[in-house]
Design an enzyme around this catalytic site. Sequence first.
Site, PDB file in Angstrom:
ATOM      1  N   GLU A  52      10.987 -15.081   2.453  1.00  0.00           N
ATOM      2  CA  GLU A  52      10.034 -14.814   3.720  1.00  0.00           C
ATOM      3  C   GLU A  52       9.305 -16.100   4.312  1.00  0.00           C
ATOM      4  OE1 GLU A  52       6.898 -12.308   1.788  1.00  0.00           O
ATOM      5  OE2 GLU A  52       5.559 -14.001   1.925  1.00  0.00           O
TER       6      GLU A  52
ATOM      7  N   ALA B  44      -1.732   1.041   1.644  1.00  0.00           N
ATOM      8  CA  ALA B  44      -0.606   0.939   2.288  1.00  0.00           C
ATOM      9  C   ALA B  44       0.171   2.364   2.379  1.00  0.00           C
ATOM     10  CB  ALA B  44       0.262  -0.103   1.319  1.00  0.00           C
TER      11      ALA B  44
ATOM     12  N   LYS C 280       3.380   5.677  -3.014  1.00  0.00           N
ATOM     13  CA  LYS C 280       3.969   4.905  -2.008  1.00  0.00           C
ATOM     14  C   LYS C 280       5.308   5.462  -1.683  1.00  0.00           C
ATOM     15  CE  LYS C 280       2.395   0.543  -2.805  1.00  0.00           C
ATOM     16  NZ  LYS C 280       2.144  -0.785  -2.485  1.00  0.00           N
TER      17      LYS C 280
ATOM     18  N   GLN D 157       5.617  -8.752  -6.279  1.00  0.00           N
ATOM     19  CA  GLN D 157       4.828 -10.276  -6.169  1.00  0.00           C
ATOM     20  C   GLN D 157       5.298 -11.196  -7.031  1.00  0.00           C
ATOM     21  OE1 GLN D 157       3.129 -12.520  -5.030  1.00  0.00           O
ATOM     22  NE2 GLN D 157       1.032 -11.325  -4.871  1.00  0.00           N
TER      23      GLN D 157
HETATM   24  P1  FAD Z   1      -1.860  -1.041  -1.596  1.00  0.00           P
HETATM   25  O1  FAD Z   1      -0.518  -0.506  -1.977  1.00  0.00           O
HETATM   26  O2  FAD Z   1      -2.901  -0.285  -0.578  1.00  0.00           O
HETATM   27  O3  FAD Z   1      -2.646  -1.442  -2.901  1.00  0.00           O
HETATM   28  C1  FAD Z   1      -3.896  -1.879  -2.980  1.00  0.00           C
HETATM   29  C2  FAD Z   1      -4.960  -1.811  -4.090  1.00  0.00           C
HETATM   30  O4  FAD Z   1      -5.402  -0.388  -4.110  1.00  0.00           O
HETATM   31  C3  FAD Z   1      -4.140  -1.643  -5.425  1.00  0.00           C
HETATM   32  O5  FAD Z   1      -4.684  -2.112  -6.530  1.00  0.00           O
HETATM   33  C4  FAD Z   1      -3.758  -0.136  -5.686  1.00  0.00           C
HETATM   34  O6  FAD Z   1      -3.532   0.047  -7.032  1.00  0.00           O
HETATM   35  C5  FAD Z   1      -4.961   0.355  -5.147  1.00  0.00           C
HETATM   36  N1  FAD Z   1      -4.641   1.782  -4.443  1.00  0.00           N
HETATM   37  C6  FAD Z   1      -3.722   2.230  -3.771  1.00  0.00           C
HETATM   38  N2  FAD Z   1      -3.556   3.350  -3.006  1.00  0.00           N
HETATM   39  C7  FAD Z   1      -4.756   3.856  -3.558  1.00  0.00           C
HETATM   40  C8  FAD Z   1      -5.575   4.801  -3.258  1.00  0.00           C
HETATM   41  N3  FAD Z   1      -5.094   5.871  -2.567  1.00  0.00           N
HETATM   42  N4  FAD Z   1      -6.897   5.136  -4.020  1.00  0.00           N
HETATM   43  C9  FAD Z   1      -7.429   4.126  -4.709  1.00  0.00           C
HETATM   44  N5  FAD Z   1      -6.591   2.909  -5.106  1.00  0.00           N
HETATM   45  C10 FAD Z   1      -5.494   2.796  -4.387  1.00  0.00           C
HETATM   46  N6  FAD Z   1      -0.423  -9.826   2.993  1.00  0.00           N
HETATM   47  C11 FAD Z   1      -0.905  -9.713   4.210  1.00  0.00           C
HETATM   48  O7  FAD Z   1      -1.792  -9.985   4.790  1.00  0.00           O
HETATM   49  N7  FAD Z   1       0.390 -10.067   5.069  1.00  0.00           N
HETATM   50  C12 FAD Z   1       1.630 -10.064   4.472  1.00  0.00           C
HETATM   51  O8  FAD Z   1       2.389 -10.171   5.296  1.00  0.00           O
HETATM   52  C13 FAD Z   1       1.900  -9.946   3.212  1.00  0.00           C
HETATM   53  N8  FAD Z   1       3.232  -9.536   2.638  1.00  0.00           N
HETATM   54  C14 FAD Z   1       3.108  -9.552   1.221  1.00  0.00           C
HETATM   55  C15 FAD Z   1       4.598  -9.489   0.742  1.00  0.00           C
HETATM   56  C16 FAD Z   1       4.664  -8.948  -0.344  1.00  0.00           C
HETATM   57  C17 FAD Z   1       6.081  -8.996  -1.158  1.00  0.00           C
HETATM   58  C18 FAD Z   1       3.552  -8.851  -1.274  1.00  0.00           C
HETATM   59  C19 FAD Z   1       3.756  -8.494  -2.937  1.00  0.00           C
HETATM   60  C20 FAD Z   1       2.366  -8.965  -0.962  1.00  0.00           C
HETATM   61  C21 FAD Z   1       2.034  -9.297   0.461  1.00  0.00           C
HETATM   62  N9  FAD Z   1       0.910  -9.514   1.119  1.00  0.00           N
HETATM   63  C22 FAD Z   1       0.746  -9.476   2.384  1.00  0.00           C
HETATM   64  C23 FAD Z   1      -0.504  -9.334   0.244  1.00  0.00           C
HETATM   65  C24 FAD Z   1      -0.930  -7.757   0.164  1.00  0.00           C
HETATM   66  O9  FAD Z   1      -1.514  -7.280   1.521  1.00  0.00           O
HETATM   67  C25 FAD Z   1      -2.080  -7.847  -0.671  1.00  0.00           C
HETATM   68  O10 FAD Z   1      -1.639  -7.844  -2.109  1.00  0.00           O
HETATM   69  C26 FAD Z   1      -2.971  -6.620  -0.642  1.00  0.00           C
HETATM   70  O11 FAD Z   1      -4.191  -6.988  -1.478  1.00  0.00           O
HETATM   71  C27 FAD Z   1      -2.401  -5.346  -1.492  1.00  0.00           C
HETATM   72  O12 FAD Z   1      -1.520  -4.678  -0.617  1.00  0.00           O
HETATM   73  P2  FAD Z   1      -0.701  -3.531  -0.957  1.00  0.00           P
HETATM   74  O13 FAD Z   1       0.222  -3.234   0.224  1.00  0.00           O
HETATM   75  O14 FAD Z   1      -0.056  -3.542  -2.269  1.00  0.00           O
HETATM   76  O15 FAD Z   1      -1.729  -2.368  -1.197  1.00  0.00           O
END
Ligand code: FAD
Length: 311
Positions: A19, A145, A193, A204
Amino acid sequence: MKITDHILCKKKNSLFSFEILPPLIGKNIKNTFFNLDRLMEFKPSFINVTYHNKEFIFLKQKNGLLKLKKISKRPGTISICATIIDKYQLDVVPHIICKNLNKKIVENILIDLNFLGINNILLLRGDNLKYGEKFFPKKNKYKYAYDLVKLVNNLNIKKNYPISDFCIGVAGYPEKHIESPNIESDLFFLKKKVESGANYIITQMFFDNKKYFSFVKKCRIEGIHIPIIPGIKPISSKKQLNSLPSKFYLSIPNELVKEIKKTKNKKNIYDIGIEWAIHQSKELKNYGTKIIHYYTMDKPENIYKILKYVF
Ligand code: FAD
């Protein structure tokens, strides 16, 4: 080629990806490609390019005073992807985050990607901003997400919608996401998801492979059967012993902590991080992990050394 096809491909039994971050605003792209040129020697399967939300940063004004401003600190994700394809003929995975999106904007992004021949994306929620702004998308915006995955997958399956044929990646957290009350709750939403159309997961970073093995096992028990690509980052400074666990909710094994703490020389700490990541990578490969993803964090020198020993 889609990421899932890379993983299924029988020609190679061990693959890696990494990345990169777009350069800071105002900086030259040359350095990014200088770094990439070196890593090309090892023939990565694909490269992820992160996306960065607007951030509050302090900018110096003419009168010398600092002013808090909200700007995109690292813009350019899609154009960097396009240049990588052009320069190296490699697959790329642009990251897309929920913030400030609506259906029309997402469709336009997909059209751009489609024209560029990109059919892989990593869909994320994005992080909270510094200086206290929480992640509260306004009405009509995507909150998790999951919402983005659902939208893109709905477009993917629309027969009369020719622009969408994306292989969708999402993030997974072996030690749970920082905001999640527990691993079970996090897995529940990860499964959502997947059910909405995610094709693979990138984890992560973690520093203890047992956390990854246990995460994969739990995912399988929960009925999550898509590929789970482990994410590895070498520690490179003493400061990270505190900053990584607090920022990403992860633990660092005591053995590694002790070794780094007793080391005075910065260069030696760097080498310890590399050795640890080599050990992790080799163990993952022995376990049968087909692909490993490396977080370069803009500093590819240590990744170069790891790849040299592992691939
Ligand atoms: P989600 O899957 O939406 O989850 C976020 C939180 O909400 C979790 O605690 C989950 O349990 C909870 N949740 C999910 N859905 C629901 C729901 N329907 N109701 C209630 N709670 C829910 N960040 C950036 O800004 N740019 C990047 O390019 C980037 N790249 C990344 C690449 C990787 C491989 C990883 C692991 C992380 C990356 N991140 C990036 C960080 C990421 O954006 C953060 O970790 C963020 O806080 C969570 O993203 P997520 O897509 O996992 O969120």
